[in-house]
Design an enzyme around this catalytic site. Structure first.
Site, PDB file in Angstrom:
ATOM      1  CG  HIS A  66      -1.743  -0.994   1.036  1.00  0.00           C
ATOM      2  ND1 HIS A  66      -3.320  -0.581   0.806  1.00  0.00           N
ATOM      3  CD2 HIS A  66      -1.712  -2.424   1.142  1.00  0.00           C
ATOM      4  CE1 HIS A  66      -4.076  -1.968   0.764  1.00  0.00           C
ATOM      5  NE2 HIS A  66      -3.334  -2.824   0.978  1.00  0.00           N
ATOM      6  CG  ASP A  69       0.042   8.966   0.905  1.00  0.00           C
ATOM      7  OD1 ASP A  69      -0.113   8.050   1.239  1.00  0.00           O
ATOM      8  OD2 ASP A  69      -0.689   9.968   1.196  1.00  0.00           O
TER       9      ASP A  69
HETATM   10  P1  ADQ Z   1      -3.191   5.816   4.738  1.00  0.00           P
HETATM   11  O1  ADQ Z   1      -1.684   6.414   4.959  1.00  0.00           O
HETATM   12  O2  ADQ Z   1      -3.882   5.603   6.173  1.00  0.00           O
HETATM   13  O3  ADQ Z   1      -3.293   4.570   3.798  1.00  0.00           O
HETATM   14  P2  ADQ Z   1      -5.325   7.311   2.914  1.00  0.00           P
HETATM   15  O4  ADQ Z   1      -5.042   6.469   1.656  1.00  0.00           O
HETATM   16  O5  ADQ Z   1      -5.432   8.726   2.836  1.00  0.00           O
HETATM   17  O6  ADQ Z   1      -3.773   7.137   3.829  1.00  0.00           O
HETATM   18  O7  ADQ Z   1      -6.462   6.779   3.546  1.00  0.00           O
HETATM   19  C1  ADQ Z   1      -6.795   7.298   4.883  1.00  0.00           C
HETATM   20  C2  ADQ Z   1      -8.167   6.565   5.177  1.00  0.00           C
HETATM   21  O8  ADQ Z   1      -8.545   6.975   6.619  1.00  0.00           O
HETATM   22  C3  ADQ Z   1      -9.435   7.498   4.109  1.00  0.00           C
HETATM   23  O9  ADQ Z   1     -10.044   6.564   3.595  1.00  0.00           O
HETATM   24  C4  ADQ Z   1      -9.822   8.433   5.113  1.00  0.00           C
HETATM   25  O10 ADQ Z   1     -11.289   8.803   4.632  1.00  0.00           O
HETATM   26  C5  ADQ Z   1     -10.000   7.903   6.307  1.00  0.00           C
HETATM   27  N1  ADQ Z   1      -9.723   8.821   7.445  1.00  0.00           N
HETATM   28  C6  ADQ Z   1      -8.619   9.679   7.519  1.00  0.00           C
HETATM   29  N2  ADQ Z   1      -9.115  10.615   8.569  1.00  0.00           N
HETATM   30  C7  ADQ Z   1     -10.083  10.107   9.152  1.00  0.00           C
HETATM   31  C8  ADQ Z   1     -10.922  10.427  10.331  1.00  0.00           C
HETATM   32  N3  ADQ Z   1     -10.562  11.530  11.061  1.00  0.00           N
HETATM   33  N4  ADQ Z   1     -11.872   9.721  10.607  1.00  0.00           N
HETATM   34  C9  ADQ Z   1     -12.382   8.764   9.908  1.00  0.00           C
HETATM   35  N5  ADQ Z   1     -11.607   8.352   8.829  1.00  0.00           N
HETATM   36  C10 ADQ Z   1     -10.502   8.987   8.495  1.00  0.00           C
HETATM   37  C11 ADQ Z   1      -2.215   3.872   3.071  1.00  0.00           C
HETATM   38  C12 ADQ Z   1      -1.226   4.483   2.568  1.00  0.00           C
HETATM   39  C13 ADQ Z   1      -1.900   4.963   1.398  1.00  0.00           C
HETATM   40  C14 ADQ Z   1      -2.819   4.017   0.594  1.00  0.00           C
HETATM   41  C15 ADQ Z   1      -3.850   3.506   1.433  1.00  0.00           C
HETATM   42  C16 ADQ Z   1      -4.656   2.312   0.768  1.00  0.00           C
HETATM   43  O11 ADQ Z   1      -0.260   5.257   3.111  1.00  0.00           O
HETATM   44  O12 ADQ Z   1      -1.030   5.762   0.415  1.00  0.00           O
HETATM   45  O13 ADQ Z   1      -3.602   5.170  -0.357  1.00  0.00           O
HETATM   46  O14 ADQ Z   1      -2.973   2.951   2.542  1.00  0.00           O
HETATM   47  O15 ADQ Z   1      -3.933   1.633  -0.023  1.00  0.00           O
END
Ligand code: ADQ
Length: 461
Positions: A155, A362
């Protein structure tokens, strides 16, 4: 069809899911096919964990979990996975803390996982392991005699050989990934970097997406992760009535909302973003009192030192921006560490005029895709997106910025604030079509197809 067995560090059993705000949990939640199994850590620490996984069935999916000891969890999760691998794979070598004993703990937990899963695994299962916590898992599972298809999806980003070599166990990590039949990456660049590492560090032969090593072949390919855009868009439309969304909308008093949503993580570029917002307000006094920046960033991994330092840094920067610009009835920047239900998040994105997604690095960044899917088509907001998020490879109609360049982020925010409705609509229509096309279902289907395709027979070298 073979049973799908997903393996990941944390297992989001549906009723316990509210605790998890991570991207993996969110991305995989809707993909579970009835009858499949999800295996991993229960989230519980215990003195003497049982060797057998605990089994729970929920919504047609079997969840199998094990507990870990506090000591094992510290070395595995805090020490090696998040203290060494996470910074390494996000190009932050200065933050990487490598300790042999953490690496030994990481291998030991992977061995515990493999041994526990092998007790409930059936010969015709298909195994799909996820993320940097489980690089050696597949190799160890093979030692337990499992011979079925075995895939892995990373990921987070992968790095070129010159960066990977900084970790003393670089060769071991690449060898581990080569033990899977199929390894998926978020972008072509990450897949290519991995194949380069296999070639440079191990002497593997590369043929397109195929990596040939020690008489066997595996496939390393790009398979960008997506969201369930249809459902997320519906959720956003429905959540106009959500209490918190309505409260934020009312508090805007005619101002536009810029929104950021990220786990509190140093890879997400939050300090740079806050500084860039200060530059915008300094350079463009016309936007003062007309914009409100809401940053939602739930705390994460507070066991790791760097994450605690980041919190203090964000408090300081918020104080600086607000101290410089706020007025009796206007606070330019607010940040909240509360996790929000997904419906509330969807509603907040929808009322955002600018989505600010500026990670320094990311794997993909699902927030960028969620922001696009949540926008009203008739009057959509503008996405400002880091070129170093995997999402930038696809979402080219966003305003793409270098997240290290505060002036460029400020310029993009200014452009977003002054962009014509026609241009906003045109950009959004193109982005929305992509977010709907490369969705969660396609991500899953492509990976499983790759896992089920027979490997081509190996020609003599
Ligand atoms: P993350 O680094 O966690 O994931 P991201 O892809 O942005 O980053 O996903 C975060 C998720 O958490 C989003 O669906 C978002 O809506 C949710 N989220 C964030 N803040 C929140 C809050 N306050 N309350 C509830 N939900 C919240 C890792 C990798 C990324 C990759 C993903 C998936 O670092 O690059 O995109 O996995 O593969």
């Amino acid at each position: 069809m073979a049973r799908l067995v997903i393996v990941s560090n944390r297992v989001p059993i549906p009723k316990a899911r509210s605790a998890a705000a991570g991207g993996l949990a969110v991305a995989l939640r809707d993909l579970m096919i009835p009858g499949s199994m999800w295996f991993g850590w229960s989230g519980r620490l215990s003195g003497e964990p049982a060797a057998q996984p605990a089994l729970v069935e929920a919504r047609g999916v079997n969840y199998a979990t094990i507990d870990l000891t506090a000591e094992a969890h510290r070395a595995f999760y805090v020490g090696f996975a998040n203290g060494a691998l996470w910074p390494l794979l996000h190009f932050r070598l200065g933050l990487m803390h490598f300790r042999r004993e953490d690496y030994a703990g990481y291998l030991a937990v992977n061995a515990t996982f493999a041994s526990a899963l092998s007790q409930v695994l059936q010969a015709d299962d298909m195994v799909w392991a996820h993320d940097y916590h489980l690089l050696p898992f597949g190799r160890i599972l093979r030692r337990h005699g499992f011979a079925g298809p075995m895939g892995f999806f990373l990921h987070v980003p992968f790095v070129p050989p010159s960066v990977l070599e900084a970790i003393p166990v670089a060769r071991e990590l690449v060898t581990d990934l080569c033990a899977y039949d199929v390894v998926g990456f978020q972008t072509e660049e990450h897949a290519r970097d991995f194949r380069d590492c296999a070639h440079r560090l191990l002497g593997a032969t590369i043929d397109g997406e195929w990596v040939r090593l020690n008489g066997r072949r595996m496939r390393a390919f790009a398979n960008p992760i997506g969201i369930d855009a249809e459902a997320f868009g519906q959720e956003a439309r429905r959540s106009a009535g959500d209490k918190l969304v309505a409260r934020v909308a009312n508090s805007m008093a005619g101002r536009v909302l810029a929104i950021g949503v990220d786990r509190m993580d140093y890879s997400k570029g939050l300090p740079n973003r806050f500084e860039a917002y200060g530059i915008l307000l300094e350079r463009h006094p016309e936007h003062r009192r007309r914009i409100h920046f809401l940053q939602i960033c739930p705390r994460s991994r507070e066991e790791v030192d760097e994450y605690r330092k980041l919190r203090a840094e964000l408090d300081r920067l918020t104080g600086r921006v607000n101290g410089r610009f706020s007025d009796f009835d206007w606070t330019p920047l607010r940040y909240s560490t509360r996790p929000a239900p997904r419906s509330t998040l969807a509603g907040l994105y929808r009322i955002g005029r600018i989505g600010v997604v500026t990670p320094l690095r990311d794997g993909m960044n699902l927030v960028a895709k969620e922001f696009v899917a949540a926008q009203p088509e008739e009057d959509p907001g503008v996405l400002v997106l880091s070129r170093f998020a995997g999402a930038a490879q696809e979402l080219t109609e966003a305003l793409i910025v270098n997240p290290f360049d505060g002036d460029a982020i400020a310029d993009a925010m200014h452009l977003a604030l002054t962009m014509s409705l026609d241009e906003r609509r045109a950009r959004h229509a193109a982005l929305n079509a992509k977010v709907h096309r490369t969705n969660a279902e396609q991500f899953c289907r492509r990976f499983i197809d790759a896992l089920m395709s027979p490997l081509p027979t190996l020609q003599a070298a």
